[in-house]
Write a protein that holds these residues in place. Structure first.
Motif, PDB file in Angstrom:
ATOM      1  N   ARG A 194      55.155 -56.692  -5.995  1.00  0.00           N
ATOM      2  CA  ARG A 194      54.137 -55.730  -6.441  1.00  0.00           C
ATOM      3  C   ARG A 194      54.319 -54.392  -5.710  1.00  0.00           C
ATOM      4  NH1 ARG A 194      49.297 -55.595  -9.060  1.00  0.00           N
ATOM      5  NH2 ARG A 194      47.765 -54.083  -8.328  1.00  0.00           N
ATOM      6  N   GLU A 195      54.622 -54.469  -4.411  1.00  0.00           N
ATOM      7  CA  GLU A 195      54.812 -53.262  -3.624  1.00  0.00           C
ATOM      8  C   GLU A 195      56.002 -52.449  -4.128  1.00  0.00           C
ATOM      9  OE1 GLU A 195      54.167 -56.347  -2.290  1.00  0.00           O
ATOM     10  OE2 GLU A 195      52.067 -55.754  -2.023  1.00  0.00           O
ATOM     11  N   GLU A 196      57.044 -53.139  -4.590  1.00  0.00           N
ATOM     12  CA  GLU A 196      58.200 -52.441  -5.153  1.00  0.00           C
ATOM     13  C   GLU A 196      57.882 -51.850  -6.518  1.00  0.00           C
ATOM     14  OE1 GLU A 196      62.111 -54.740  -3.464  1.00  0.00           O
ATOM     15  OE2 GLU A 196      60.778 -55.897  -4.769  1.00  0.00           O
ATOM     16  N   LEU A 197      56.996 -52.502  -7.260  1.00  0.00           N
ATOM     17  CA  LEU A 197      56.625 -52.038  -8.599  1.00  0.00           C
ATOM     18  C   LEU A 197      55.742 -50.792  -8.576  1.00  0.00           C
ATOM     19  CD1 LEU A 197      55.681 -55.170 -10.756  1.00  0.00           C
ATOM     20  CD2 LEU A 197      57.581 -53.588 -11.103  1.00  0.00           C
ATOM     21  N   LEU A 198      54.830 -50.727  -7.621  1.00  0.00           N
ATOM     22  CA  LEU A 198      53.824 -49.667  -7.631  1.00  0.00           C
ATOM     23  C   LEU A 198      54.400 -48.256  -7.722  1.00  0.00           C
ATOM     24  CD1 LEU A 198      51.183 -51.170  -5.166  1.00  0.00           C
ATOM     25  CD2 LEU A 198      50.953 -50.852  -7.648  1.00  0.00           C
ATOM     26  N   PRO A 199      55.413 -47.880  -6.922  1.00  0.00           N
ATOM     27  CA  PRO A 199      55.932 -46.510  -7.069  1.00  0.00           C
ATOM     28  C   PRO A 199      56.633 -46.286  -8.409  1.00  0.00           C
ATOM     29  CG  PRO A 199      57.194 -47.733  -5.414  1.00  0.00           C
ATOM     30  CD  PRO A 199      56.027 -48.580  -5.792  1.00  0.00           C
ATOM     31  N   LEU A 200      57.214 -47.341  -8.980  1.00  0.00           N
ATOM     32  CA  LEU A 200      57.881 -47.203 -10.281  1.00  0.00           C
ATOM     33  C   LEU A 200      56.845 -46.997 -11.385  1.00  0.00           C
ATOM     34  CD1 LEU A 200      60.630 -49.978  -9.986  1.00  0.00           C
ATOM     35  CD2 LEU A 200      60.756 -47.570  -9.329  1.00  0.00           C
ATOM     36  N   VAL A 201      55.745 -47.748 -11.308  1.00  0.00           N
ATOM     37  CA  VAL A 201      54.666 -47.591 -12.299  1.00  0.00           C
ATOM     38  C   VAL A 201      54.060 -46.195 -12.179  1.00  0.00           C
ATOM     39  CG1 VAL A 201      52.352 -48.386 -12.972  1.00  0.00           C
ATOM     40  CG2 VAL A 201      54.160 -50.053 -12.464  1.00  0.00           C
ATOM     41  N   SER A 202      53.876 -45.739 -10.953  1.00  0.00           N
ATOM     42  CA  SER A 202      53.335 -44.398 -10.738  1.00  0.00           C
ATOM     43  C   SER A 202      54.236 -43.340 -11.360  1.00  0.00           C
ATOM     44  CB  SER A 202      53.174 -44.148  -9.235  1.00  0.00           C
ATOM     45  OG  SER A 202      52.628 -42.883  -9.000  1.00  0.00           O
ATOM     46  N   ALA A 224      51.713 -45.110 -24.366  1.00  0.00           N
ATOM     47  CA  ALA A 224      51.892 -46.439 -23.769  1.00  0.00           C
ATOM     48  C   ALA A 224      53.337 -46.911 -23.926  1.00  0.00           C
ATOM     49  CB  ALA A 224      50.921 -47.435 -24.411  1.00  0.00           C
ATOM     50  N   SER A 225      53.915 -46.655 -25.089  1.00  0.00           N
ATOM     51  CA  SER A 225      55.323 -47.013 -25.319  1.00  0.00           C
ATOM     52  C   SER A 225      56.243 -46.223 -24.403  1.00  0.00           C
ATOM     53  CB  SER A 225      55.714 -46.751 -26.775  1.00  0.00           C
ATOM     54  OG  SER A 225      54.980 -47.578 -27.637  1.00  0.00           O
ATOM     55  N   GLY A 226      55.918 -44.945 -24.214  1.00  0.00           N
ATOM     56  CA  GLY A 226      56.714 -44.106 -23.323  1.00  0.00           C
ATOM     57  C   GLY A 226      56.683 -44.607 -21.885  1.00  0.00           C
ATOM     58  N   VAL A 227      55.523 -45.061 -21.441  1.00  0.00           N
ATOM     59  CA  VAL A 227      55.404 -45.625 -20.093  1.00  0.00           C
ATOM     60  C   VAL A 227      56.286 -46.870 -19.977  1.00  0.00           C
ATOM     61  CG1 VAL A 227      53.836 -46.802 -18.485  1.00  0.00           C
ATOM     62  CG2 VAL A 227      53.113 -44.683 -19.618  1.00  0.00           C
ATOM     63  N   ALA A 228      56.220 -47.742 -20.982  1.00  0.00           N
ATOM     64  CA  ALA A 228      57.014 -48.973 -20.949  1.00  0.00           C
ATOM     65  C   ALA A 228      58.504 -48.670 -20.902  1.00  0.00           C
ATOM     66  CB  ALA A 228      56.695 -49.839 -22.167  1.00  0.00           C
ATOM     67  N   HIS A 229      58.939 -47.747 -21.730  1.00  0.00           N
ATOM     68  CA  HIS A 229      60.366 -47.412 -21.765  1.00  0.00           C
ATOM     69  C   HIS A 229      60.813 -46.765 -20.458  1.00  0.00           C
ATOM     70  CE1 HIS A 229      64.292 -46.559 -23.261  1.00  0.00           C
ATOM     71  NE2 HIS A 229      64.132 -45.263 -23.050  1.00  0.00           N
ATOM     72  N   THR A 230      60.012 -45.844 -19.945  1.00  0.00           N
ATOM     73  CA  THR A 230      60.355 -45.190 -18.687  1.00  0.00           C
ATOM     74  C   THR A 230      60.396 -46.199 -17.551  1.00  0.00           C
ATOM     75  OG1 THR A 230      59.364 -43.127 -19.464  1.00  0.00           O
ATOM     76  CG2 THR A 230      59.713 -43.341 -17.101  1.00  0.00           C
ATOM     77  N   LEU A 231      59.435 -47.130 -17.530  1.00  0.00           N
ATOM     78  CA  LEU A 231      59.432 -48.156 -16.494  1.00  0.00           C
ATOM     79  C   LEU A 231      60.673 -49.035 -16.602  1.00  0.00           C
ATOM     80  CD1 LEU A 231      58.094 -49.546 -14.117  1.00  0.00           C
ATOM     81  CD2 LEU A 231      56.732 -50.887 -15.754  1.00  0.00           C
TER      82      LEU A 231
END
Length: 197
Positions: free
Chosen positions: A23-31, A103-110
Protein backbone atom coordinates in the motif's frame (compact mmCIF):
# COMPACT_ATOMS: atom_id res chain seq x y z
CA UNK A 1 13.41 6.69 -18.47
CA UNK A 2 11.37 9.41 -20.16
CA UNK A 3 7.56 9.38 -20.21
CA UNK A 4 7.73 8.60 -23.95
CA UNK A 5 10.02 5.61 -23.33
CA UNK A 6 7.79 4.33 -20.52
CA UNK A 7 4.67 4.55 -22.69
CA UNK A 8 6.40 2.87 -25.64
CA UNK A 9 7.63 0.03 -23.41
CA UNK A 10 4.29 -0.66 -21.71
CA UNK A 11 2.81 -4.10 -22.28
CA UNK A 12 -0.03 -6.05 -20.69
CA UNK A 13 1.04 -8.96 -18.48
CA UNK A 14 -1.67 -11.64 -18.38
CA UNK A 15 0.38 -13.81 -16.00
CA UNK A 16 2.22 -12.47 -12.98
CA UNK A 17 4.01 -13.84 -9.92
CA UNK A 18 2.63 -13.82 -6.38
CA UNK A 19 4.31 -10.60 -5.22
CA UNK A 20 2.67 -7.18 -5.37
CA UNK A 21 3.43 -3.59 -4.40
CA UNK A 22 2.57 -2.65 -0.84
CA UNK A 23 0.00 0.00 0.00
CA UNK A 24 2.86 2.36 0.86
CA UNK A 25 4.37 1.77 -2.59
CA UNK A 26 0.99 2.34 -4.25
CA UNK A 27 0.12 5.63 -2.57
CA UNK A 28 2.59 7.89 -4.44
CA UNK A 29 1.65 6.22 -7.75
CA UNK A 30 -2.07 6.77 -7.12
CA UNK A 31 -1.35 10.37 -6.17
CA UNK A 32 0.54 10.90 -9.43
CA UNK A 33 -2.14 9.12 -11.50
CA UNK A 34 -4.71 11.49 -10.02
CA UNK A 35 -3.05 14.35 -11.91
CA UNK A 36 -4.90 13.45 -15.14
CA UNK A 37 -6.98 16.16 -16.80
CA UNK A 38 -10.08 16.58 -14.63
CA UNK A 39 -12.61 19.23 -15.63
CA UNK A 40 -13.57 21.25 -12.50
CA UNK A 41 -11.30 18.99 -10.39
CA UNK A 42 -14.25 16.79 -9.44
CA UNK A 43 -12.12 13.70 -8.83
CA UNK A 44 -14.94 11.44 -10.05
CA UNK A 45 -13.09 8.23 -9.26
CA UNK A 46 -11.79 6.02 -6.53
CA UNK A 47 -9.75 2.83 -6.35
CA UNK A 48 -10.27 -0.25 -4.19
CA UNK A 49 -7.44 -2.62 -3.23
CA UNK A 50 -8.29 -6.31 -3.29
CA UNK A 51 -5.75 -8.60 -1.64
CA UNK A 52 -5.88 -12.05 -0.04
CA UNK A 53 -9.44 -13.18 0.74
CA UNK A 54 -10.89 -10.05 -0.92
CA UNK A 55 -10.17 -11.81 -4.21
CA UNK A 56 -12.11 -14.88 -3.09
CA UNK A 57 -15.08 -12.69 -2.17
CA UNK A 58 -14.93 -11.19 -5.65
CA UNK A 59 -14.80 -14.69 -7.15
CA UNK A 60 -18.00 -15.57 -5.28
CA UNK A 61 -19.68 -12.35 -6.44
CA UNK A 62 -18.72 -13.04 -10.07
CA UNK A 63 -20.13 -16.57 -9.76
CA UNK A 64 -23.38 -15.19 -8.36
CA UNK A 65 -23.59 -12.64 -11.18
CA UNK A 66 -23.10 -15.36 -13.79
CA UNK A 67 -25.29 -17.97 -12.10
CA UNK A 68 -22.36 -20.33 -11.52
CA UNK A 69 -22.22 -22.80 -8.62
CA UNK A 70 -18.48 -22.47 -8.03
CA UNK A 71 -16.60 -19.23 -7.30
CA UNK A 72 -14.68 -17.76 -10.21
CA UNK A 73 -10.91 -18.27 -10.01
CA UNK A 74 -10.24 -15.23 -12.23
CA UNK A 75 -9.51 -12.86 -9.32
CA UNK A 76 -6.81 -15.25 -8.09
CA UNK A 77 -4.67 -14.64 -11.20
CA UNK A 78 -2.79 -11.82 -9.46
CA UNK A 79 -1.93 -11.06 -5.83
CA UNK A 80 -3.32 -7.53 -6.10
CA UNK A 81 -6.40 -6.30 -7.92
CA UNK A 82 -7.15 -2.60 -8.03
CA UNK A 83 -10.82 -1.96 -8.75
CA UNK A 84 -11.33 1.17 -10.85
CA UNK A 85 -14.52 2.97 -9.88
CA UNK A 86 -16.16 5.88 -11.67
CA UNK A 87 -17.67 7.89 -8.82
CA UNK A 88 -19.94 10.38 -10.54
CA UNK A 89 -20.44 13.87 -9.09
CA UNK A 90 -23.38 16.19 -9.65
CA UNK A 91 -22.27 18.88 -12.08
CA UNK A 92 -23.94 21.22 -14.54
CA UNK A 93 -20.64 21.64 -16.40
CA UNK A 94 -19.14 18.12 -16.49
CA UNK A 95 -21.28 15.39 -18.08
CA UNK A 96 -21.20 11.78 -16.91
CA UNK A 97 -19.20 10.54 -19.92
CA UNK A 98 -16.47 13.07 -19.19
CA UNK A 99 -16.27 11.95 -15.58
CA UNK A 100 -15.95 8.33 -16.70
CA UNK A 101 -13.13 9.42 -19.03
CA UNK A 102 -11.30 10.89 -16.03
CA UNK A 103 -11.62 7.61 -14.10
CA UNK A 104 -10.36 5.71 -17.14
CA UNK A 105 -7.46 8.14 -17.46
CA UNK A 106 -6.48 7.52 -13.84
CA UNK A 107 -6.56 3.75 -14.40
CA UNK A 108 -4.44 3.94 -17.54
CA UNK A 109 -1.94 6.34 -15.99
CA UNK A 110 -1.66 4.13 -12.91
CA UNK A 111 -1.03 1.09 -15.13
CA UNK A 112 1.79 3.00 -16.85
CA UNK A 113 3.32 4.01 -13.53
CA UNK A 114 3.12 0.46 -12.17
CA UNK A 115 4.69 -0.92 -15.34
CA UNK A 116 7.47 1.67 -15.22
CA UNK A 117 8.08 0.71 -11.55
CA UNK A 118 8.68 -2.87 -12.68
CA UNK A 119 5.30 -4.49 -11.97
CA UNK A 120 3.28 -6.58 -14.41
CA UNK A 121 -0.18 -5.12 -15.02
CA UNK A 122 -3.23 -5.90 -17.12
CA UNK A 123 -6.58 -4.09 -17.08
CA UNK A 124 -9.35 -6.69 -17.03
CA UNK A 125 -13.04 -6.06 -17.54
CA UNK A 126 -16.08 -8.22 -18.22
CA UNK A 127 -19.83 -8.00 -18.52
CA UNK A 128 -20.14 -8.73 -14.78
CA UNK A 129 -18.52 -5.38 -13.91
CA UNK A 130 -22.05 -3.96 -14.04
CA UNK A 131 -23.65 -6.82 -12.07
CA UNK A 132 -25.40 -5.99 -8.79
CA UNK A 133 -23.61 -8.77 -6.88
CA UNK A 134 -20.21 -7.45 -7.97
CA UNK A 135 -21.15 -3.84 -7.16
CA UNK A 136 -22.35 -4.95 -3.72
CA UNK A 137 -19.13 -6.85 -3.05
CA UNK A 138 -17.18 -3.65 -3.73
CA UNK A 139 -19.50 -1.49 -1.62
CA UNK A 140 -20.38 0.78 -4.54
CA UNK A 141 -22.83 3.63 -4.07
CA UNK A 142 -25.71 4.33 -6.48
CA UNK A 143 -23.64 7.03 -8.19
CA UNK A 144 -20.76 4.63 -8.91
CA UNK A 145 -19.83 2.13 -11.61
CA UNK A 146 -17.03 -0.40 -11.76
CA UNK A 147 -14.78 0.00 -14.82
CA UNK A 148 -12.75 -3.15 -14.21
CA UNK A 149 -9.62 -4.13 -12.31
CA UNK A 150 -5.91 -3.66 -12.70
CA UNK A 151 -4.36 -7.06 -12.02
CA UNK A 152 -0.91 -6.41 -10.55
CA UNK A 153 2.01 -8.65 -9.66
CA UNK A 154 5.68 -9.31 -10.24
CA UNK A 155 6.73 -9.83 -13.84
CA UNK A 156 7.71 -13.49 -14.28
CA UNK A 157 11.41 -14.01 -14.97
CA UNK A 158 12.06 -15.23 -18.49
CA UNK A 159 8.48 -14.60 -19.69
CA UNK A 160 7.51 -12.06 -22.26
CA UNK A 161 4.39 -9.87 -22.03
CA UNK A 162 1.48 -10.13 -24.42
CA UNK A 163 2.07 -8.87 -27.95
CA UNK A 164 0.76 -5.58 -29.21
CA UNK A 165 0.63 -4.48 -32.81
CA UNK A 166 2.45 -1.24 -33.57
CA UNK A 167 0.28 1.84 -33.87
CA UNK A 168 0.22 3.50 -37.29
CA UNK A 169 -0.09 7.10 -36.15
CA UNK A 170 -0.52 8.37 -39.74
CA UNK A 171 -3.85 6.56 -40.02
CA UNK A 172 -5.10 7.76 -36.65
CA UNK A 173 -3.96 11.38 -36.59
CA UNK A 174 -5.98 13.21 -39.24
CA UNK A 175 -6.87 16.80 -40.05
CA UNK A 176 -10.14 18.62 -39.88
CA UNK A 177 -11.90 18.29 -43.27
CA UNK A 178 -12.25 21.39 -45.40
CA UNK A 179 -15.80 22.73 -45.62
CA UNK A 180 -17.73 21.01 -48.40
CA UNK A 181 -15.14 18.21 -48.84
CA UNK A 182 -16.62 14.77 -49.43
CA UNK A 183 -15.78 12.26 -46.75
CA UNK A 184 -12.84 10.00 -47.63
CA UNK A 185 -12.04 11.54 -51.05
CA UNK A 186 -9.14 13.82 -50.15
CA UNK A 187 -8.17 12.17 -46.89
CA UNK A 188 -4.55 11.42 -47.82
CA UNK A 189 -3.94 14.97 -49.01
CA UNK A 190 -5.54 16.42 -45.88
CA UNK A 191 -3.41 14.16 -43.68
CA UNK A 192 -0.26 15.45 -45.30
CA UNK A 193 -1.32 19.09 -45.47
CA UNK A 194 1.21 21.51 -43.98
CA UNK A 195 0.46 23.28 -40.72
CA UNK A 196 -2.01 26.11 -41.31
CA UNK A 197 -2.76 24.84 -44.89
Amino acid sequence: MSALDAVRARQSWSKVEDTAPTREELLPLVSAAGRVADHSSLRPWRLIELRGTDREALGAAIAKAQGDASPSSKPLRAPLLIAVVASYRKSDKVPRWEQEAVASGVAHTLSLLLDEAGWGVIWRTGHYTRAKAVAKAHGLDKNEELLGWLYVGAKPAGRKPGRRKPVDARKLLTRMPKPGAKKGKKKAKQDEAPEGR
